[in-house]
Design a protein around this motif. Structure first.
Motif: not given
Ligand code: SF4
Ligand code: SF4
Length: 174
Positions: A115-144
């Motif tokens: 469900s999360v892909f093409p995003l990636g999540v991780w935890r920091e002290s201020d909460g759950l962070h979310v960004d596009i996964r590095e590999s998705a920039h290159e391989h995911c055809e569904g962005l934009n």
């Protein structure tokens, strides 16, 4: 990407009541999964504990999961076909010949990481962070490629269980 620095700054978005995500991607990002692109299903999928319980009700864990560095993943298997496989001829055990996910299609469920892909999540002290996964920039055809803004549909990508996990880091692969 916006040229306005304020536009690109991380922003907190309430995804569920009292469950916020720190969004690090461009708020204008849109996404729609592209038929025939099965790239993210060529890999071994990380399974959180909750996924294992759900998967056990739908599949034989001994046949479809494997241990790697102390964590559980869906197995990658030799498919014996040319389409919908990685360079080594393998793909996720649940990826069918027609490029569809048998779990999603036949059991109306898929692992959290799918469900999360093409995003990636991780935890920091201020909460759950979310960004596009590095590999998705290159391989995911569904962005934009659509007008569906990700930031307005975060609940579709981020199952609520992510806020309960000690280590939700989704950037772990088989
Ligand atoms: S479980 Fe389904 S959606 Fe997830 S990687 Fe495998 S085939 Fe793709
Ligand atoms: S890589 Fe992106 S477009 Fe391709 S199947 Fe995965 S989510 Fe869909």
């Amino acid at each position: 990407m916006s040229t306005d620095p304020a536009q690109d700054a991380p922003r907190r978005v309430e995804v569920y009541p009292d469950r916020e995500a720190v969004v690090e991607f461009d708020p204008d990002l849109t996404f729609e999964c592209v038929d025939d692109c099965t790239w993210c299903c060529h890999h071994g999928v990380l399974l959180y504990d909750r996924d294992l319980i759900e998967l056990a009700a739908r599949a034989n864990l001994a046949e479809t999961t494997t241990d790697f560095r102390g964590e559980k993943f869906v197995t990658r298997e030799e498919k014996g076909r040319d389409e919908h496989v990685d360079d080594d001829g393998r793909a996720c055990a649940f990826l069918r010949e027609d490029g569809l996910c048998s779990l999603h299609l036949e059991a109306d469920w898929k692992p959290t990481r799918c469900s999360v892909f093409p995003l990636g999540v991780w935890r920091e002290s201020d909460g759950l962070h979310v960004d596009i996964r590095e590999s998705a920039h290159e391989h995911c055809e569904g962005l934009n490629v659509s007008d569906r803004r990700v930031i307005e549909h975060l609940e579709a990508f981020l199952p609520e269980v992510l806020w309960e996990l000690e280590n939700p880091d989704s950037d772990r692969a088989l």
